[in-house]
Design an enzyme around this catalytic site. Structure first.
Site, PDB file in Angstrom:
ATOM      1  N   TYR A 145     -12.167 -24.280  65.404  1.00  2.76           N
ATOM      2  CA  TYR A 145     -13.105 -24.130  64.303  1.00  2.76           C
ATOM      3  C   TYR A 145     -12.421 -24.633  63.040  1.00  2.76           C
ATOM      4  CZ  TYR A 145     -16.098 -21.834  60.822  1.00  2.76           C
ATOM      5  OH  TYR A 145     -16.934 -21.569  59.768  1.00  2.76           O
ATOM      6  N   ASP A 240      -4.916 -28.303  61.160  1.00  6.41           N
ATOM      7  CA  ASP A 240      -5.656 -27.272  60.446  1.00  6.41           C
ATOM      8  C   ASP A 240      -4.849 -25.994  60.550  1.00  6.41           C
ATOM      9  OD1 ASP A 240      -7.244 -25.264  59.566  1.00  6.41           O
ATOM     10  OD2 ASP A 240      -9.044 -25.895  60.644  1.00  6.41           O
ATOM     11  N   LYS A 268      -6.632 -19.046  53.769  1.00  7.38           N
ATOM     12  CA  LYS A 268      -6.277 -17.657  54.123  1.00  7.38           C
ATOM     13  C   LYS A 268      -5.041 -17.132  53.380  1.00  7.38           C
ATOM     14  CE  LYS A 268      -8.907 -17.859  58.354  1.00  7.38           C
ATOM     15  NZ  LYS A 268      -9.967 -16.952  58.673  1.00  7.38           N
TER      16      LYS A 268
HETATM   17  N1  PMP Z   1      -9.999 -23.613  59.796  1.00  5.16           N
HETATM   18  C1  PMP Z   1      -9.622 -22.555  60.515  1.00  5.16           C
HETATM   19  C2  PMP Z   1      -8.560 -22.728  61.554  1.00  5.16           C
HETATM   20  C3  PMP Z   1     -10.212 -21.303  60.302  1.00  5.16           C
HETATM   21  O1  PMP Z   1      -9.836 -20.255  61.035  1.00  5.16           O
HETATM   22  C4  PMP Z   1     -11.197 -21.179  59.296  1.00  5.16           C
HETATM   23  C5  PMP Z   1     -11.880 -19.855  58.992  1.00  5.16           C
HETATM   24  N2  PMP Z   1     -11.763 -18.867  59.896  1.00  5.16           N
HETATM   25  C6  PMP Z   1     -11.555 -22.318  58.573  1.00  5.16           C
HETATM   26  C7  PMP Z   1     -10.927 -23.516  58.840  1.00  5.16           C
HETATM   27  C8  PMP Z   1     -12.586 -22.242  57.495  1.00  5.16           C
HETATM   28  O2  PMP Z   1     -12.092 -21.551  56.414  1.00  5.16           O
HETATM   29  P1  PMP Z   1     -13.097 -20.846  55.376  1.00  5.16           P
HETATM   30  O3  PMP Z   1     -13.789 -19.751  56.122  1.00  5.16           O
HETATM   31  O4  PMP Z   1     -12.200 -20.381  54.275  1.00  5.16           O
HETATM   32  O5  PMP Z   1     -14.043 -21.910  54.932  1.00  5.16           O
END
Ligand code: PMP
Length: 430
Positions: A145, A240, A268
């Site tokens: 994701y 990511d 995060k």
């Molecule tokens: N990349 C990863 C690996 C994530 O876990 C998340 C959110 N859980 C995101 C991108 C998206 O981040 P955000 O919810 O701050 O938009």
């Protein structure tokens, strides 16, 4: 007693929320049946619900709170900062210091753009990679994701898989067509895809540890092969690290696995619990970002000084205390207790762990990719989740999320959690 009897105030609030918010929540992963509880305050490892429950928290807002809730140093710095005003739409010292800290700590990052979410980070990194390479297709991996934007909401994990709608209505086919999807950890499928689409592929994006399908570690070869097939100038490798950044190590998965990415996405932990995202990389790529270059990226709240302050203090505490061994051993202790609990009762299942993130899967002996996660026994997980909640332990309500440890989890927390495991597993078999 049933859930409704235990969480009556939350029910009242949820009923109000359902009238004015889709599904009663601001983000789908927060919803679980029959309804989510409302939190009034949190401190250290504990959540305090409006219904008067105190829960040991291993969800930690889905990852950011590596120092636990309301860490005193972060609170103090944020409160002090807020008194000076919240945002000015001008450059500030906190954003500069945070950018310098990212450049110092994260390998291969010479310049960084601070944004507001992980979603914006991956969206912008992909745009930059496409612009740099002049190629439109990207490769992503099943279950990974990368946020809620069109290019990556294709066989994504987390909330999307839970809802059984990985391809959201509203995403143009012409956009999804440019996203090639391979199974995580499947070197052969990846090589085949790259060889087939070769010069059309401008970027490969991956969660180095698949954290949006629980916790699936990369095979030793997997990340190496991605690196090998991404010649930096023709096809960029995007890590990511929204979850893994500052979680596996100060330098994230690049440092932990000893593999260089071309662009890195962060979020995060970087915001210490306040909204943030970032993408960065070598000057060669990042100099293309506006206003230095032509690749457009902008945001009213980019580099917000309050988020930057919370993030900076969080990184300073991590740098000072280097808690990674401690975090890892706490997680190992819980993971082993869980494994032993399964084994003692003859329950089929497996616990996957990388440092201080882990997840348990029932009804399956090995989990290496998204298909394995899909075939785990999610009903058993849901029952286990509910039992843990009844015993005062809060984990994310989905098998597609990870459990996280923080420096705030105490010996007492771990003991109570181990007891909760025993009782919850007994109930599962009983
Ligand atoms: N990349 C990863 C690996 C994530 O876990 C998340 C959110 N859980 C995101 C991108 C998206 O981040 P955000 O919810 O701050 O938009």
């Amino acid at each position: 007693m049933g859930y409704e009897d235990e969480f009556p105030e939350s029910l009242e609030l949820f009923k109000r929320a359902e009238r004015v918010m889709p599904g009663g929540v601001s983000s789908p992963v927060r919803r679980f049946d029959p309804y989510p509880f409302y939190v009034e305050r949190a401190e250290g490892s504990r959540l305090y619900t409006v219904d008067g429950h105190v829960l040991i928290d291993y969800c930690l807002a889905f990852g950011p709170l590596i120092l636990g809730h309301a860490h005193p140093e972060v609170v103090e710095a944020v409160v002090e900062r807020v008194r000076e005003g919240f945002h000015y739409g001008t450059p500030t010292l906190p954003e500069l210091k945070l950018a310098e800290k990212v450049v110092e700590l994260v390998p291969n990052v010479e310049k960084v753009r601070l944004v507001n979410t992980g979603t914006e980070a991956t969206m912008s990194a992909i745009r930059l990679a496409r612009a740099y390479t002049g190629r439109e297709k990207i490769v992503k991996f099943e279950g990974c994701y990368h946020g809620a934007h069109d290019a990556v909401l294709v066989r994504a994990g987390s909330g999307a898989s839970e809802l059984g709608a990985p391809d959201s209505p509203g995403i143009p086919e012409s956009v999804a067509e440019n996203t090639l999807v391979c199974p995580f950890n499947d070197v052969e499928a990846f090589v085949e895809t790259v060889e087939r689409f070769d010069e059309e592929i401008g970027a490969v994006i991956v969660e180095p540890v698949l954290g949006n399908a629980g916790c699936v570690p990369p095979d030793e070869e997997f990340l190496k092969v991605l690196r090998e097939y991404c010649d930096g100038t023709e096809r960029l490798l995007i890590f990511d690290e929204v979850i893994t950044g500052f979680r596996l190590e100060l330098g994230g998965a690049q440092e932990y696995y000893g593999i260089d990415a071309d662009l890195v996405c962060l979020g995060k932990i970087l915001g210490g619990g306040l909204p943030i995202g970032a993408f960065g990389g070598p000057e060669e790529y990042m100099s293309r970002v506006a206003p230095e270059g032509k690749v457009y990226q902008a945001g009213t709240f980019n580099g917000n000084p309050v988020s930057a302050t919370a993030g900076l203090v969080t990184l300073e505490v991590l740098e000072r205390e280097r808690p990674y061994d401690e975090l890892s051993s706490k997680a190992e202790r819980l993971a082993s207790a869980l494994e032993d609990g399964l084994e003692d009762r003859g329950i089929e299942g497996v616990v996957n762990r990388v440092e201080s993130m882990f997840q348990v899967y029932f009804g399956i002996e090995e989990v290496r990719d998204y298909a394995d996660v899909n075939s785990a026994d999610h009903d058993a997980f849901k029952r286990f989740h509910r039992e843990l909640l009844e015993h005062g332990v809060w984990i994310a309500a989905s098998n597609y999320e990870a459990w996280f440890l923080s420096i705030a989890h105490t010996e007492t927390d771990l003991e109570r959690t181990e007891e909760a495991f025993e009782e919850a597993l007994d109930r599962l078999t009983g």
